[in-house]
Scaffold this motif. Sequence first.
Motif, PDB file in Angstrom:
ATOM      1  N   GLU A  35      -0.549  -8.768  -5.121  1.00 42.33           N
ATOM      2  CA  GLU A  35      -0.632  -7.311  -4.314  1.00 42.33           C
ATOM      3  C   GLU A  35       0.725  -7.262  -3.737  1.00 42.33           C
ATOM      4  OE1 GLU A  35      -1.890  -4.221  -2.380  1.00 42.33           O
ATOM      5  OE2 GLU A  35      -3.024  -5.544  -3.833  1.00 42.33           O
ATOM      6  N   VAL A  36       1.438  -8.224  -3.527  1.00 45.22           N
ATOM      7  CA  VAL A  36       2.776  -8.358  -3.081  1.00 45.22           C
ATOM      8  C   VAL A  36       3.703  -7.754  -4.317  1.00 45.22           C
ATOM      9  CG1 VAL A  36       4.958  -9.472  -2.340  1.00 45.22           C
ATOM     10  CG2 VAL A  36       2.743  -9.797  -1.300  1.00 45.22           C
ATOM     11  N   LEU A  37       3.635  -8.246  -5.200  1.00 38.72           N
ATOM     12  CA  LEU A  37       4.195  -7.875  -6.566  1.00 38.72           C
ATOM     13  C   LEU A  37       3.784  -6.278  -6.859  1.00 38.72           C
ATOM     14  CD1 LEU A  37       3.781 -10.946  -9.073  1.00 38.72           C
ATOM     15  CD2 LEU A  37       5.783 -10.199  -7.665  1.00 38.72           C
ATOM     16  N   ARG A  38       2.441  -6.093  -6.729  1.00 43.45           N
ATOM     17  CA  ARG A  38       2.175  -4.778  -7.190  1.00 43.45           C
ATOM     18  C   ARG A  38       2.653  -3.575  -6.180  1.00 43.45           C
ATOM     19  NH1 ARG A  38      -1.356  -0.768  -5.786  1.00 43.45           N
ATOM     20  NH2 ARG A  38      -2.002  -1.802  -3.734  1.00 43.45           N
ATOM     21  N   ARG A  39       2.890  -4.169  -4.866  1.00 40.90           N
ATOM     22  CA  ARG A  39       3.264  -3.318  -3.982  1.00 40.90           C
ATOM     23  C   ARG A  39       4.944  -2.990  -4.171  1.00 40.90           C
ATOM     24  NH1 ARG A  39       0.567  -1.575   0.651  1.00 40.90           N
ATOM     25  NH2 ARG A  39      -1.570  -2.479   0.835  1.00 40.90           N
ATOM     26  N   PHE A  40       5.605  -4.077  -4.797  1.00 43.00           N
ATOM     27  CA  PHE A  40       6.920  -3.954  -5.043  1.00 43.00           C
ATOM     28  C   PHE A  40       7.299  -3.591  -6.255  1.00 43.00           C
ATOM     29  CE2 PHE A  40       7.194  -5.992  -1.075  1.00 43.00           C
ATOM     30  CZ  PHE A  40       7.929  -5.424  -0.159  1.00 43.00           C
ATOM     31  N   GLY A  41       6.266  -3.002  -7.173  1.00 42.85           N
ATOM     32  CA  GLY A  41       6.421  -2.753  -8.443  1.00 42.85           C
ATOM     33  C   GLY A  41       7.748  -2.175  -8.972  1.00 42.85           C
ATOM     34  N   LEU A  42       8.242  -1.314  -8.219  1.00 40.16           N
ATOM     35  CA  LEU A  42       9.229  -0.326  -8.613  1.00 40.16           C
ATOM     36  C   LEU A  42      10.586  -1.311  -8.904  1.00 40.16           C
ATOM     37  CD1 LEU A  42      10.215   2.424  -9.055  1.00 40.16           C
ATOM     38  CD2 LEU A  42      10.725   2.754  -6.476  1.00 40.16           C
ATOM     39  N   VAL A  43      10.397  -2.606  -8.109  1.00 38.86           N
ATOM     40  CA  VAL A  43      11.557  -3.758  -8.416  1.00 38.86           C
ATOM     41  C   VAL A  43      10.941  -4.487  -9.135  1.00 38.86           C
ATOM     42  CG1 VAL A  43      12.934  -5.287  -6.867  1.00 38.86           C
ATOM     43  CG2 VAL A  43      12.275  -2.964  -5.737  1.00 38.86           C
ATOM     44  N   VAL A  44      10.018  -5.118  -9.270  1.00 44.64           N
ATOM     45  CA  VAL A  44       9.709  -6.220 -10.160  1.00 44.64           C
ATOM     46  C   VAL A  44       9.567  -5.756 -11.555  1.00 44.64           C
ATOM     47  CG1 VAL A  44       7.534  -7.812 -10.682  1.00 44.64           C
ATOM     48  CG2 VAL A  44       8.223  -7.156  -8.301  1.00 44.64           C
ATOM     49  N   VAL A  45       9.078  -4.542 -11.804  1.00 48.94           N
ATOM     50  CA  VAL A  45       9.115  -4.323 -13.261  1.00 48.94           C
ATOM     51  C   VAL A  45      10.484  -4.217 -13.858  1.00 48.94           C
ATOM     52  CG1 VAL A  45       8.327  -2.478 -14.929  1.00 48.94           C
ATOM     53  CG2 VAL A  45       6.743  -3.146 -13.110  1.00 48.94           C
ATOM     54  N   PRO A  46      11.125  -3.175 -13.329  1.00 47.25           N
ATOM     55  CA  PRO A  46      12.831  -3.258 -13.847  1.00 47.25           C
ATOM     56  C   PRO A  46      13.327  -4.591 -13.950  1.00 47.25           C
ATOM     57  CG  PRO A  46      12.194  -1.487 -12.140  1.00 47.25           C
ATOM     58  CD  PRO A  46      11.092  -2.428 -12.095  1.00 47.25           C
ATOM     59  N   VAL A  47      13.135  -5.460 -13.034  1.00 43.52           N
ATOM     60  CA  VAL A  47      13.785  -6.786 -13.037  1.00 43.52           C
ATOM     61  C   VAL A  47      13.288  -7.570 -14.294  1.00 43.52           C
ATOM     62  CG1 VAL A  47      14.074  -9.137 -11.834  1.00 43.52           C
ATOM     63  CG2 VAL A  47      14.340  -7.012 -10.596  1.00 43.52           C
ATOM     64  N   THR A 156       2.132  13.558 -13.209  1.00 39.80           N
ATOM     65  CA  THR A 156       3.016  12.636 -14.354  1.00 39.80           C
ATOM     66  C   THR A 156       4.411  13.278 -13.934  1.00 39.80           C
ATOM     67  OG1 THR A 156       1.305  12.921 -16.024  1.00 39.80           O
ATOM     68  CG2 THR A 156       3.666  12.565 -16.708  1.00 39.80           C
ATOM     69  N   ALA A 157       4.725  14.436 -13.474  1.00 35.92           N
ATOM     70  CA  ALA A 157       5.908  15.188 -13.228  1.00 35.92           C
ATOM     71  C   ALA A 157       6.530  14.312 -11.956  1.00 35.92           C
ATOM     72  CB  ALA A 157       6.090  16.662 -12.910  1.00 35.92           C
ATOM     73  N   GLY A 158       5.392  14.059 -11.069  1.00 33.68           N
ATOM     74  CA  GLY A 158       6.085  13.488  -9.712  1.00 33.68           C
ATOM     75  C   GLY A 158       6.263  12.124 -10.074  1.00 33.68           C
ATOM     76  N   THR A 159       6.106  11.174 -11.313  1.00 38.98           N
ATOM     77  CA  THR A 159       6.595  10.172 -11.314  1.00 38.98           C
ATOM     78  C   THR A 159       7.983  10.021 -12.138  1.00 38.98           C
ATOM     79  OG1 THR A 159       5.593   9.918 -13.634  1.00 38.98           O
ATOM     80  CG2 THR A 159       4.265   9.163 -11.658  1.00 38.98           C
ATOM     81  N   VAL A 160       8.573  11.337 -12.259  1.00 35.09           N
ATOM     82  CA  VAL A 160       9.969  11.220 -12.943  1.00 35.09           C
ATOM     83  C   VAL A 160      10.986  10.548 -12.168  1.00 35.09           C
ATOM     84  CG1 VAL A 160      11.661  12.845 -13.919  1.00 35.09           C
ATOM     85  CG2 VAL A 160       9.157  13.288 -14.374  1.00 35.09           C
ATOM     86  N   ALA A 161      10.873  10.680 -10.643  1.00 38.82           N
ATOM     87  CA  ALA A 161      11.925  10.202  -9.959  1.00 38.82           C
ATOM     88  C   ALA A 161      11.776   8.697 -10.181  1.00 38.82           C
ATOM     89  CB  ALA A 161      11.803  10.727  -8.603  1.00 38.82           C
ATOM     90  N   GLU A 162      10.649   8.076  -9.953  1.00 40.77           N
ATOM     91  CA  GLU A 162      10.381   6.758 -10.239  1.00 40.77           C
ATOM     92  C   GLU A 162      10.793   6.308 -11.270  1.00 40.77           C
ATOM     93  OE1 GLU A 162       6.375   5.758  -9.445  1.00 40.77           O
ATOM     94  OE2 GLU A 162       6.394   6.303  -7.289  1.00 40.77           O
ATOM     95  N   LEU A 163      10.575   6.970 -12.311  1.00 42.22           N
ATOM     96  CA  LEU A 163      11.058   6.483 -13.755  1.00 42.22           C
ATOM     97  C   LEU A 163      12.706   6.531 -13.728  1.00 42.22           C
ATOM     98  CD1 LEU A 163       8.654   8.325 -16.279  1.00 42.22           C
ATOM     99  CD2 LEU A 163       8.788   5.929 -15.666  1.00 42.22           C
ATOM    100  N   VAL A 164      13.310   7.199 -13.205  1.00 44.46           N
ATOM    101  CA  VAL A 164      14.845   7.365 -13.363  1.00 44.46           C
ATOM    102  C   VAL A 164      15.179   6.417 -12.322  1.00 44.46           C
ATOM    103  CG1 VAL A 164      16.692   8.772 -12.585  1.00 44.46           C
ATOM    104  CG2 VAL A 164      14.686  10.052 -13.620  1.00 44.46           C
ATOM    105  N   GLY A 166      13.771   3.605 -11.868  1.00 43.73           N
ATOM    106  CA  GLY A 166      13.681   2.280 -12.313  1.00 43.73           C
ATOM    107  C   GLY A 166      14.503   2.190 -13.609  1.00 43.73           C
ATOM    108  N   GLY A 167      14.902   3.032 -14.313  1.00 45.90           N
ATOM    109  CA  GLY A 167      15.728   2.914 -15.515  1.00 45.90           C
ATOM    110  C   GLY A 167      17.145   2.625 -14.990  1.00 45.90           C
ATOM    111  N   LEU A 168      17.491   3.137 -13.858  1.00 43.06           N
ATOM    112  CA  LEU A 168      18.874   2.757 -13.415  1.00 43.06           C
ATOM    113  C   LEU A 168      19.012   1.437 -12.861  1.00 43.06           C
ATOM    114  CD1 LEU A 168      19.865   6.097 -11.516  1.00 43.06           C
ATOM    115  CD2 LEU A 168      20.940   5.287 -13.377  1.00 43.06           C
ATOM    116  N   LEU A 169      17.688   0.946 -12.134  1.00 42.24           N
ATOM    117  CA  LEU A 169      17.906  -0.248 -11.691  1.00 42.24           C
ATOM    118  C   LEU A 169      17.807  -1.209 -12.673  1.00 42.24           C
ATOM    119  CD1 LEU A 169      17.457  -2.334  -9.185  1.00 42.24           C
ATOM    120  CD2 LEU A 169      15.016  -2.015  -9.381  1.00 42.24           C
ATOM    121  N   THR A 170      17.055  -1.045 -13.704  1.00 44.44           N
ATOM    122  CA  THR A 170      16.976  -1.942 -14.931  1.00 44.44           C
ATOM    123  C   THR A 170      18.434  -2.056 -15.440  1.00 44.44           C
ATOM    124  OG1 THR A 170      14.744  -1.203 -15.401  1.00 44.44           O
ATOM    125  CG2 THR A 170      16.039  -2.322 -17.206  1.00 44.44           C
TER     126      THR A 170
END
Length: 374
Positions: A35-47, A156-164, A166-170
């Motif tokens: 659950e912790v990893l899921r909540r911080f998915g925007l950080v965990v997945v790029p790492v 889907t359009a609302g996730t564009v910011a998250e994808l960007v 995540g891409g920059l963080l990666t």
Amino acid sequence: MHDSDAESVSPLVRRAAAWSWRLLVILAAAVVLFEVLRRFGLVVVPVALALMLSAMLLPAVDFLDRYGAARGGAVAFVVILGLTVFVGILAFVISQFVDGLPGLVEQVTNSIDTLRNWLIDGPIHLSRDQINHAGDSVIKSINEHQTQLTSGAVSTAGTVAELVTGGLLTFFTVVFFLLGGRNVWQFVTRVIPTDARERVREAGAAGFHSLAGYARATCLVALVDALGIGIGLAIMGIPLALPLASLVFLGAFVPVVGAVITGFLAVIVALLTKGLVFAAITLGLIVAVMQLEAHVLQPLVMGRAVSIHPLAVVLGITAGSVLAGIVGALLAVPIIAFLNSFIRVVMAPDPTARGEALAGEDGLLLDAGVDETI
């Protein structure tokens, strides 16, 4: 009183109860961790993606570093080159789809017209009113679900910011991993007690080495899959052969099922544009390439990089897709590969056993793994 109560319970029941509460505690801890990893998915997945990319790029950086190039310059060169190749492939696929889409639409339209004429004039002898009614039903169903489709597009359009993001963080994580990932690992492991610290560092080295081997082997297997299917599609004259081969290459990074699913798109295109015979031939081509992968490439290439039972691969992909969708399916097998080596080294009882664990089942010593660890 307590002693008599305990003695009245069967030893088997007592042992089962002892195991049960311990397993419940472990399960609760696992649920909390997930659950912790899921909540911080925007950080965990790029790492996690950055770790895989670093495993692929680190040998090239180390090669340039050994031959006198500055570390920062080597990292910049390798990252820019890799990013250029990725953007080039993506641009090529998109341009090919754009260029080939009108012809594909025309061929699909002709196929639909041919099918309609066959349904009317063939042995089924459907009337035009029945066919038109079926078409109207499809259009009506689409209109009735237009709200759901629109909301899905907005989501889907609302996730564009998250994808960007995540891409920059990666991207930045990859750069820093390549520059000083070894120092990061040494710093992180300082929280481990001194008597176990060296073993954990060795385990991380072994795990990262398996991850690097898995990443390089997967690239080679994906390239062979894409070449085999792409050449076959080009010979048969299937439209969009090169973009479909590129999709097969990307899909092959999800073991076992990825190349099959993306290859099935080629079967659909062949069916719509060339007919049932070419679709059957395309399906046979995909099956042949998958057999080549399973019986030749996987044992020779992947087996020397990391030894994971096929059942563990299938179960891991299924569990990953259920828990985290496409990203989970992509990361499941690399995580299993890392943990397989990490746990094997951590659980080894003595230095000799740890050396055997580091050597792996195929006898390949992981001396380079200590150097490659992040």
